[in-house]
Design an enzyme around this catalytic site. Structure first.
Site, PDB file in Angstrom:
ATOM      1  N   ARG A  37       0.790  -1.203  -0.152  1.00  0.00           N
ATOM      2  CA  ARG A  37       0.030  -0.022  -0.218  1.00  0.00           C
ATOM      3  C   ARG A  37       0.942   1.339   0.135  1.00  0.00           C
ATOM      4  O   ARG A  37       0.567   2.361  -0.750  1.00  0.00           O
ATOM      5  CB  ARG A  37      -0.857  -0.124   1.243  1.00  0.00           C
ATOM      6  CG  ARG A  37      -1.803  -1.185   1.176  1.00  0.00           C
ATOM      7  CD  ARG A  37      -3.317  -0.946   1.953  1.00  0.00           C
ATOM      8  NE  ARG A  37      -3.998  -0.112   1.214  1.00  0.00           N
ATOM      9  CZ  ARG A  37      -4.969   0.486   1.606  1.00  0.00           C
ATOM     10  NH1 ARG A  37      -4.906   0.728   2.761  1.00  0.00           N
ATOM     11  NH2 ARG A  37      -5.714   1.652   0.839  1.00  0.00           N
ATOM     12  N   GLN A  90     -11.601   9.948   5.453  1.00  0.00           N
ATOM     13  CA  GLN A  90     -11.456   8.690   5.848  1.00  0.00           C
ATOM     14  C   GLN A  90      -9.928   7.897   5.447  1.00  0.00           C
ATOM     15  O   GLN A  90      -9.619   6.741   5.727  1.00  0.00           O
ATOM     16  CB  GLN A  90     -12.542   7.666   5.608  1.00  0.00           C
ATOM     17  CG  GLN A  90     -14.082   8.180   6.090  1.00  0.00           C
ATOM     18  CD  GLN A  90     -15.121   7.425   5.332  1.00  0.00           C
ATOM     19  OE1 GLN A  90     -15.471   7.673   4.426  1.00  0.00           O
ATOM     20  NE2 GLN A  90     -15.498   6.408   6.014  1.00  0.00           N
ATOM     21  N   ASN A  91      -9.446   8.663   4.576  1.00  0.00           N
ATOM     22  CA  ASN A  91      -8.174   8.217   3.630  1.00  0.00           C
ATOM     23  C   ASN A  91      -7.137   8.291   4.573  1.00  0.00           C
ATOM     24  O   ASN A  91      -7.029   9.303   5.104  1.00  0.00           O
ATOM     25  CB  ASN A  91      -8.031   8.844   2.342  1.00  0.00           C
ATOM     26  CG  ASN A  91      -9.491   8.724   1.554  1.00  0.00           C
ATOM     27  OD1 ASN A  91     -10.330   7.512   1.549  1.00  0.00           O
ATOM     28  ND2 ASN A  91      -9.825   9.534   0.539  1.00  0.00           N
ATOM     29  N   HIS A 106      -9.160   8.303  10.314  1.00  0.00           N
ATOM     30  CA  HIS A 106      -8.509   6.984  10.243  1.00  0.00           C
ATOM     31  C   HIS A 106      -6.866   6.785  10.384  1.00  0.00           C
ATOM     32  O   HIS A 106      -6.401   5.828  10.030  1.00  0.00           O
ATOM     33  CB  HIS A 106      -9.165   6.123   9.054  1.00  0.00           C
ATOM     34  CG  HIS A 106     -10.728   5.626   9.066  1.00  0.00           C
ATOM     35  ND1 HIS A 106     -11.340   5.262   8.025  1.00  0.00           N
ATOM     36  CD2 HIS A 106     -11.581   5.975   9.983  1.00  0.00           C
ATOM     37  CE1 HIS A 106     -12.631   5.073   8.327  1.00  0.00           C
ATOM     38  NE2 HIS A 106     -12.760   5.577   9.711  1.00  0.00           N
ATOM     39  N   CYS A 137      13.768  -0.385  20.676  1.00  0.00           N
ATOM     40  CA  CYS A 137      13.361  -1.519  21.502  1.00  0.00           C
ATOM     41  C   CYS A 137      13.155  -2.751  20.569  1.00  0.00           C
ATOM     42  O   CYS A 137      13.257  -4.141  20.890  1.00  0.00           O
ATOM     43  CB  CYS A 137      12.007  -1.517  22.236  1.00  0.00           C
ATOM     44  SG  CYS A 137      10.485  -1.433  21.479  1.00  0.00           S
ATOM     45  N   GLY A 172     -17.104  10.823  -2.414  1.00  0.00           N
ATOM     46  CA  GLY A 172     -16.701   9.720  -2.601  1.00  0.00           C
ATOM     47  C   GLY A 172     -16.705   8.670  -1.494  1.00  0.00           C
ATOM     48  O   GLY A 172     -15.576   7.843  -1.209  1.00  0.00           O
ATOM     49  N   SER A 209     -19.388   5.952   0.616  1.00  0.00           N
ATOM     50  CA  SER A 209     -20.663   5.014   0.531  1.00  0.00           C
ATOM     51  C   SER A 209     -21.345   5.213   1.861  1.00  0.00           C
ATOM     52  O   SER A 209     -22.479   5.025   2.032  1.00  0.00           O
ATOM     53  CB  SER A 209     -20.563   3.906  -0.224  1.00  0.00           C
ATOM     54  OG  SER A 209     -19.513   3.267   0.625  1.00  0.00           O
ATOM     55  N   ASN A 259     -20.937  11.161  -5.257  1.00  0.00           N
ATOM     56  CA  ASN A 259     -20.543   9.735  -4.985  1.00  0.00           C
ATOM     57  C   ASN A 259     -20.985   9.005  -6.184  1.00  0.00           C
ATOM     58  O   ASN A 259     -22.124   9.213  -6.500  1.00  0.00           O
ATOM     59  CB  ASN A 259     -21.041   9.011  -3.568  1.00  0.00           C
ATOM     60  CG  ASN A 259     -20.549   7.609  -3.425  1.00  0.00           C
ATOM     61  OD1 ASN A 259     -18.911   7.642  -3.338  1.00  0.00           O
ATOM     62  ND2 ASN A 259     -21.098   6.859  -3.372  1.00  0.00           N
ATOM     63  N   ALA A 262     -15.410  12.515  -8.284  1.00  0.00           N
ATOM     64  CA  ALA A 262     -15.056  13.538  -7.542  1.00  0.00           C
ATOM     65  C   ALA A 262     -14.117  14.774  -8.577  1.00  0.00           C
ATOM     66  O   ALA A 262     -14.731  15.818  -8.249  1.00  0.00           O
ATOM     67  CB  ALA A 262     -13.853  13.060  -6.430  1.00  0.00           C
TER      68      ALA A 262
END
Ligand SMILES: [Zn+2]
Length: 242
Positions: free
Chosen positions: A68, A99-100, A117, A149, A186, A188, A212, A230
């Site tokens: 990712r 939320q991205n 998030h 550590c 964007g 749902s 959306n 978008a």
């Protein structure tokens, strides 16, 4: 026509607060989660996206996050991200709640940004609390260990089974309550508690607008619903809000 109506609504009811989800990043080539070609079609979230999965097998989860990070690093902010910066510069948009975790809003230049998030900007050690910036984490891949550590670091993103960061969700809730218009882009609106933010806006007399691809459970309560991309929609909106 709908974009005209959206511009009118924001003129009448500002401040506008924007809530974005994966749909704004797909236009930068970042796959979403729930569509048939999305991330969860290839990676079982129970094995890669829960805090229990991470604690059980952090090496496996880092294999997923390394991919990712590579996708995020290769992606560029798109017209949608840029239009939101323009609208913030002009005083129409008060803040962006996202939320991205991909940092594309930040890289586009958004200043008032609430990442509910978390983000891949840093990773942290669950034992000693060390916070390691992304570039150092990338240099430590495939499995980044804590420089203090030695424990495997955890990306500072919210995994399933974890609470959302209190400061960010608190800020998002207060923005949603005070918004004259909450513009969803964007998303749902299926993932709680973020999906409840529009209800805060509506309960406090604000209006809801949704851009959306595909329907959402709150379409019927929105003043404007645009089933579109978008980038094109927000670019057209910025042209109307000089
Ligand atoms: Zn540590």
């Amino acid at each position: 026509m709908s974009v005209d109506r959206l511009a009118e609504l924001i003129r009448e009811r500002r401040p506008c607060v924007v809530l974005t989800g994966a749909g704004i990043s797909t236009e930068s080539g970042i796959p979403d989660f729930r569509s048939p070609t999305g991330i969860w079609a290839r990676y079982d979230p129970l094995e890669y996206a829960t805090i229990d999965a991470f604690l059980r097998d952090p090496v496996k989860v880092w294999d997923f996050y390394a991919r990712r990070l590579e996708v995020f690093g290769a992606a560029e902010p798109n017209d949608g991200h840029r239009a939101l910066v323009t609208l913030e510069d002009r005083g129409w948009v008060q803040a962006v709640i996202t939320q991205n975790i991909d940092r594309l809003h930040e890289r586009a230049g958004s200043r008032a940004l609430v990442e509910v998030h978390g983000s891949v900007r840093t990773s942290s050690c669950l034992d000693c609390g060390a916070v390691v910036p992304r570039d150092e984490v990338v240099a430590l891949l495939p499995v980044p260990h804590c420089p203090n550590c030695g424990r495997v670091l955890k990306p500072d993103v919210v995994m399933f089974g974890e609470l959302l960061p209190a400061a960010q969700i608190g800020r998002a809730e207060s923005l949603a309550r005070e918004a004259g218009v909450l513009l969803v882009v964007g998303s749902s609106l299926e993932v709680y508690p973020v999906a409840a933010l529009p209800l805060e806006t509506l309960a406090n007399g604000g209006a809801l607008a949704i851009v959306n691809r595909g329907s959402t459970p709150l379409d019927r309560r929105a003043s404007v619903v645009i089933d579109g991309g978008a980038g094109e929609t927000l670019t057209a909106l910025a042209e109307r809000l000089q």
